[in-house]
Design an enzyme around this catalytic site. Structure first.
Site, mmCIF file in Angstrom:
data_model
loop_
_atom_site.group_PDB
_atom_site.id
_atom_site.type_symbol
_atom_site.label_atom_id
_atom_site.label_comp_id
_atom_site.label_asym_id
_atom_site.label_seq_id
_atom_site.Cartn_x
_atom_site.Cartn_y
_atom_site.Cartn_z
ATOM 1 N N LYS A 25 -1.912 0.584 -6.942
ATOM 2 C CA LYS A 25 -1.516 -0.034 -5.676
ATOM 3 C C LYS A 25 -0.694 0.963 -4.867
ATOM 4 O O LYS A 25 -0.236 1.980 -5.406
ATOM 5 C CB LYS A 25 -0.699 -1.300 -5.967
ATOM 6 C CG LYS A 25 0.602 -1.040 -6.746
ATOM 7 C CD LYS A 25 1.207 -2.343 -7.271
ATOM 8 C CE LYS A 25 2.492 -2.051 -8.044
ATOM 9 N NZ LYS A 25 2.938 -3.232 -8.823
ATOM 10 N N ARG A 58 8.474 -14.546 -9.707
ATOM 11 C CA ARG A 58 7.821 -14.050 -8.498
ATOM 12 C C ARG A 58 6.516 -14.813 -8.327
ATOM 13 O O ARG A 58 6.570 -15.977 -7.975
ATOM 14 C CB ARG A 58 7.630 -12.531 -8.637
ATOM 15 C CG ARG A 58 7.384 -11.800 -7.362
ATOM 16 C CD ARG A 58 7.402 -10.287 -7.543
ATOM 17 N NE ARG A 58 6.377 -9.799 -8.457
ATOM 18 C CZ ARG A 58 6.167 -8.502 -8.725
ATOM 19 N NH1 ARG A 58 6.922 -7.577 -8.158
ATOM 20 N NH2 ARG A 58 5.215 -8.131 -9.559
ATOM 21 N N TYR A 85 22.219 14.631 14.921
ATOM 22 C CA TYR A 85 22.673 13.367 15.513
ATOM 23 C C TYR A 85 24.052 12.972 15.009
ATOM 24 O O TYR A 85 24.365 13.126 13.832
ATOM 25 C CB TYR A 85 21.704 12.232 15.147
ATOM 26 C CG TYR A 85 20.423 12.225 15.945
ATOM 27 C CD1 TYR A 85 20.428 12.195 17.334
ATOM 28 C CD2 TYR A 85 19.199 12.212 15.291
ATOM 29 C CE1 TYR A 85 19.243 12.167 18.053
ATOM 30 C CE2 TYR A 85 18.009 12.176 16.000
ATOM 31 C CZ TYR A 85 18.040 12.157 17.387
ATOM 32 O OH TYR A 85 16.860 12.117 18.079
ATOM 33 N N MET A 119 13.880 11.581 12.384
ATOM 34 C CA MET A 119 12.553 11.027 12.098
ATOM 35 C C MET A 119 11.555 12.104 11.667
ATOM 36 O O MET A 119 10.757 11.902 10.754
ATOM 37 C CB MET A 119 12.041 10.286 13.337
ATOM 38 C CG MET A 119 10.857 9.381 13.066
ATOM 39 S SD MET A 119 10.343 8.496 14.548
ATOM 40 C CE MET A 119 11.695 7.358 14.816
HETATM 41 C C1 LIG Z 1 3.343 -2.864 -10.172
HETATM 42 C C2 LIG Z 1 2.993 -3.670 -11.358
HETATM 43 C C3 LIG Z 1 2.825 -3.062 -12.615
HETATM 44 C C4 LIG Z 1 3.119 -1.604 -12.876
HETATM 45 O O1 LIG Z 1 4.500 -1.424 -13.081
HETATM 46 P P1 LIG Z 1 5.049 0.022 -13.520
HETATM 47 O O2 LIG Z 1 6.503 -0.162 -13.751
HETATM 48 O O3 LIG Z 1 4.775 0.939 -12.381
HETATM 49 O O4 LIG Z 1 4.302 0.398 -14.746
HETATM 50 C C5 LIG Z 1 2.372 -3.857 -13.659
HETATM 51 N N1 LIG Z 1 2.127 -5.163 -13.481
HETATM 52 C C6 LIG Z 1 2.307 -5.789 -12.291
HETATM 53 C C7 LIG Z 1 2.040 -7.239 -12.183
HETATM 54 C C8 LIG Z 1 2.764 -5.063 -11.197
HETATM 55 O O5 LIG Z 1 2.961 -5.680 -10.032
#
Ligand SMILES: *Cc1c(COP(=O)(O)O)cnc(C)c1O
Length: 380
Positions: A41, A139, A271, A319
């Site tokens: 991701k 979550r 700045y 920036m």
């Molecule tokens: C992002 C994520 C992971 C990976 O976590 P890491 O700490 O990067 O290994 C695994 N499972 C879920 C559900 C995640 O959202």
């Protein structure tokens, strides 16, 4: 069309050989019989999702994980053919795209399952889903104590096949909180037992993220979901003082000196004029700023490597630009390479170090390097 030779000289180098080294090292450590889902991701935590996935696929990684459908489709268009789990679930109206591109959804609401069931029925197929259980992360996921009523509905849907059960740890990185991690594992085990007592045996059972997979053998089950450590970001997410596999950083961040000037003692830079020269100084300006992902929080505290020596960031990071004091770098010239993450001589600056200085974790540092910074892939 711009070539590398005439782009802004600010780039991230992605060492795919180190990525391959990491995955092999980690798999030896956790056991090669356990399948591995590489979490790619957020553009592979800033490392480039397509190129990273391609190499990981060649290295034998069985699964990929993304947060949203768009990320999965990008991989399919690039030619990634292994299974992809969309760990963020599906949004209404995406069911057909999931099924057509063979992306596996994570399910945590009845409505999701019912929509997938209907879409699959229309296409006369069965759709494989993984059920996300919230055992304490709070979550997404079906709460563990509400699982039974959820499952009674899902299990009756004829075009749904429950291929996986998963949960996510809240604090696997902290051994002090082992009791909570163990409680999450116990809640998950109770759900597995219940599902099996109902005559369903999902093929995949996964709990562990990077710290969970390294720290706890009992969390590995038959699939682990690995993100950070495959990119060599172990330093601030793995518990200290545990046995762990060797891993190497995959990303380094580079730029070049764009402007060099002599600034007399007593003048201010940048700045809000937060830095004043304490001596007659040689000052370099480099074309990278907080938009590129070099955190503004490193103003006046960051350091970079030039000619195998450290040089301090002075003044506010803006920036697009950062100012460096290069008075002590002998022979420094315009166009010299500047390493913001990476190594030179005996020196190394890690994403973990930048994270600690700017009050975050290494993941946010590499994710934050945006697409304006071009990637140079080192492969084979
Ligand atoms: C992002 C994520 C992971 C990976 O976590 P890491 O700490 O990067 O290994 C695994 N499972 C879920 C559900 C995640 O959202």
């Amino acid at each position: 069309m711009l070539t590398i030779g005439n782009k802004r000289p600010t780039w991230a180098e992605i060492n795919l050989d180190n990525l391959a080294f990491n995955i092999a090292s980690i798999r030896r450590f956790i056991g090669t019989e356990i399948e591995c889902l590489a979490v790619i991701k957020a553009d592979a935590y800033g490392h480039g999702a397509c190129q990273s996935a391609k190499r990981l696929e060649e290295e034998g990684v069985e699964w990929f994980g993304v947060a949203i459908l768009e990320e999965a489709l990008e991989l399919r268009e690039y030619g990634i053919s292994r299974p992809i789990l969309c760990i963020g679930g599906a949004w209404n109206g995406q069911e057909e795209s999931f099924i057509e591109s063979k992306i596996t959804p994570v399910i945590y609401r009845h409505e999701h399952a019912e929509r997938f069931n209907r879409a699959a029925e229309n296409k006369n197929v069965k759709v494989k889903v993984h059920i996300k259980i919230d055992t304490g992360m709070g979550r997404i996921g079906v709460r563990f104590n509400e699982f039974r009523s959820f499952f009674k509905v899902i299990k009756e849907l004829p075009n749904i096949e429950i291929e996986g059960l998963m949960t996510h740890f809240a604090a696997a990185d902290d051994l002090q909180q082992y009791d909570f991690t163990a409680l999450q594992m116990q809640r998950f085990a109770e759900i597995e037992d219940y599902v099996e007592s109902e005559g369903i045996f999902p093929r995949y059972r996964d709990l562990a993220n990077s710290p969970g997979a390294i720290a706890y053998k009992s969390a590995r089950h038959n699939l682990v979901r690995l993100g950070g450590i495959i990119y060599g970001l172990g330093g601030d997410v793995l518990p200290r003082n545990i046995e762990k596999p060797a891993i190497k950083p995959v990303l380094s961040l580079h730029t070049r000196i764009a402007n060099l000037k002599i600034v007399p003692q007593g003048e201010t830079l940048g700045y809000s004029r937060t830095f004043q020269t304490a001596r007659n100084s040689l000052i370099a300006t480099v074309p990278i700023g907080y938009h590129d992902g070099y955190p503004r929080a490193l103003s006046n505290i960051g350091r970079v490597i030039i000619r195998n020596q450290l040089a301090p960031v002075v003044g506010r990071i803006s920036m697009d630009w950062t100012i460096i004091d290069v008075t002590d770098i002998a022979g420094v010239e315009v166009n010299d390479e500047v390493k913001l993450i990476g190594s030179g001589g005996d020196l190394e600056i890690t994403a973990e170090e930048l994270a600690a200085l700017s009050g975050t974790i290494s993941y946010e540092i590499t994710c934050g390097i945006n697409r304006r910074v071009w990637r140079k892939y080192v492969d084979g």
